[in-house]
Design a protein around this motif. Structure first.
Motif, PDB file in Angstrom:
ATOM      1  N   GLU A 105       0.865  -1.186   0.000  1.00 20.47           N
ATOM      2  CA  GLU A 105       0.000   0.000   0.000  1.00 20.47           C
ATOM      3  C   GLU A 105       0.894   1.226   0.000  1.00 20.47           C
ATOM      4  O   GLU A 105       1.640   1.462   0.954  1.00 20.47           O
ATOM      5  N   LEU A 106       0.831   2.003  -1.063  1.00 15.41           N
ATOM      6  CA  LEU A 106       1.630   3.215  -1.162  1.00 15.41           C
ATOM      7  C   LEU A 106       0.723   4.411  -0.928  1.00 15.41           C
ATOM      8  O   LEU A 106      -0.400   4.456  -1.440  1.00 15.41           O
ATOM      9  N   GLN A 107       1.252   5.374  -0.177  1.00 10.89           N
ATOM     10  CA  GLN A 107       0.429   6.513   0.219  1.00 10.89           C
ATOM     11  C   GLN A 107       0.925   7.819  -0.395  1.00 10.89           C
ATOM     12  O   GLN A 107       2.126   8.002  -0.626  1.00 10.89           O
ATOM     13  N   CYS A 108      -0.024   8.678  -0.630  1.00 11.81           N
ATOM     14  CA  CYS A 108       0.272  10.004  -1.161  1.00 11.81           C
ATOM     15  C   CYS A 108      -0.627  10.988  -0.427  1.00 11.81           C
ATOM     16  O   CYS A 108      -1.856  10.851  -0.461  1.00 11.81           O
ATOM     17  N   ASN A 109      -0.020  11.956   0.265  1.00 13.83           N
ATOM     18  CA  ASN A 109      -0.788  12.983   0.971  1.00 13.83           C
ATOM     19  C   ASN A 109      -0.465  14.341   0.386  1.00 13.83           C
ATOM     20  O   ASN A 109       0.694  14.634   0.080  1.00 13.83           O
ATOM     21  N   PHE A 110      -1.472  15.169   0.210  1.00 11.57           N
ATOM     22  CA  PHE A 110      -1.224  16.469  -0.404  1.00 11.57           C
ATOM     23  C   PHE A 110      -1.779  17.576   0.485  1.00 11.57           C
ATOM     24  O   PHE A 110      -2.776  17.398   1.182  1.00 11.57           O
ATOM     25  N   SER A 111      -1.109  18.701   0.431  1.00 12.69           N
ATOM     26  CA  SER A 111      -1.428  19.795   1.354  1.00 12.69           C
ATOM     27  C   SER A 111      -2.128  20.955   0.673  1.00 12.69           C
ATOM     28  O   SER A 111      -2.339  21.998   1.279  1.00 12.69           O
ATOM     29  N   THR A 112      -2.487  20.792  -0.589  1.00 14.63           N
ATOM     30  CA  THR A 112      -3.106  21.891  -1.317  1.00 14.63           C
ATOM     31  C   THR A 112      -4.282  21.360  -2.130  1.00 14.63           C
ATOM     32  O   THR A 112      -4.439  20.155  -2.297  1.00 14.63           O
ATOM     33  N   SER A 113      -5.079  22.278  -2.627  1.00 18.64           N
ATOM     34  CA  SER A 113      -6.230  21.846  -3.418  1.00 18.64           C
ATOM     35  C   SER A 113      -5.757  21.310  -4.765  1.00 18.64           C
ATOM     36  O   SER A 113      -4.679  21.657  -5.247  1.00 18.64           O
ATOM     37  N   LEU A 114      -6.553  20.459  -5.343  1.00 22.22           N
ATOM     38  CA  LEU A 114      -6.147  19.858  -6.610  1.00 22.22           C
ATOM     39  C   LEU A 114      -7.357  19.645  -7.493  1.00 22.22           C
ATOM     40  O   LEU A 114      -8.499  19.686  -7.034  1.00 22.22           O
ATOM     41  N   ASN A 115      -7.071  19.449  -8.764  1.00 23.90           N
ATOM     42  CA  ASN A 115      -8.124  19.075  -9.694  1.00 23.90           C
ATOM     43  C   ASN A 115      -8.199  17.569  -9.860  1.00 23.90           C
ATOM     44  O   ASN A 115      -9.251  17.009 -10.083  1.00 23.90           O
ATOM     45  N   SER A 116      -7.047  16.940  -9.800  1.00 24.56           N
ATOM     46  CA  SER A 116      -7.028  15.494  -9.954  1.00 24.56           C
ATOM     47  C   SER A 116      -5.708  14.935  -9.460  1.00 24.56           C
ATOM     48  O   SER A 116      -4.770  15.678  -9.171  1.00 24.56           O
ATOM     49  N   MET A 117      -5.668  13.625  -9.364  1.00 22.84           N
ATOM     50  CA  MET A 117      -4.472  12.919  -8.912  1.00 22.84           C
ATOM     51  C   MET A 117      -4.103  11.892  -9.978  1.00 22.84           C
ATOM     52  O   MET A 117      -4.983  11.243 -10.557  1.00 22.84           O
TER      53      MET A 117
END
Lengths: 111, 112
Positions: free
Chosen positions: A20-32
């Motif tokens: 399980e690989l994780q990705c956390n983001f601290s800003t708004s986004l349109n897509s991943m």
């Protein structure tokens, strides 16, 4: 600070194990978007996933916007899965588009 | 089918020499085009993007420039290379709207 944080930085699996690989983001986004970076450097798109869950073979991507996270699940790993996995968030408007990458998770699957 | 071709595959250049890297996209009209750079062991960073011919926006300043002379062509260049320009350069395209990105095979550059 870093807008996209990936964890773990590296991972070693026995063939057949799940990851399980994780990705956390601290800003708004349109897509991943999730990519696989080959040892030679080129990128292969795995998932374009604005939200929810998507499946492709042994891979599953889940993005939860309100929790600012996305994950990539690899089931029944194989040695050919070895490489670097990158997540990238996309910020876009009608005249601008930018991908912000995480630092990647280096995966090694051993027999 | 759409294809993206980058050239050259690899370069070894001297500090202070000029550089030109190219990217061609076939099979797609008016794509958004991008240049990315990755230092050895580093994170991929977007350098430039272009939404139309003749229009290029800079995202990160690295003493490089980019141009889009044709709808299907994106060029990255500099007149004087620095050691810090070494790394891996990737070209990418996406289409209008919220679509995914497709990357070329990349150019590996070593400046000595």
């Amino acid at each position: 600070g870093q807008q996209v944080q990936q964890s773990p930085a590296s991972l070693v699996l026995q063939e057949g194990e799940n990851a399980e690989l994780q990705c956390n983001f601290s800003t708004s986004l349109n897509s991943m978007q999730w990519f696989y970076q080959r040892p030679g450097g080129s990128l292969v798109s795995l998932f374009y996933n604005p939200s929810g869950t998507k499946h492709s073979g042994r891979l599953t991507s889940t993005t939860v916007i309100k929790e600012r996270r996305s994950s990539l699940h690899i089931s029944s790993s194989q040695t050919t899965d070895s490489g670097t996995y990158l997540c990238a968030l996309r910020r876009a408007s009608s005249s601008f588009s930018k991908l912000v990458f995480g630092q990647g998770t280096s995966l090694s699957v051993v027999p | 089918a759409q294809t993206i071709h980058q050239w050259p595959v690899a370069e070894i250049k001297a500090v202070g020499s000029p550089l030109s890297l190219g990217c061609t996209i076939k099979g797609k009209s008016s794509p958004n085009l991008y240049w990315y750079w990755q230092a050895t062991g580093g994170t991929l960073q977007q350098l430039f993007y272009s939404i139309t011919v003749g229009q290029v926006e800079s995202v990160v300043q690295l003493n490089l420039s980019a141009s889009r002379p044709k709808d299907d062509q994106f060029i990255l260049s500099t007149e004087k290379l620095l050691l810090s320009h070494s790394g891996f350069y990737l070209c990418a395209w996406s289409y209008r709207g919220d679509s995914d990105y497709t990357f070329g095979s990349g150019t590996r550059l070593l400046v000595i």
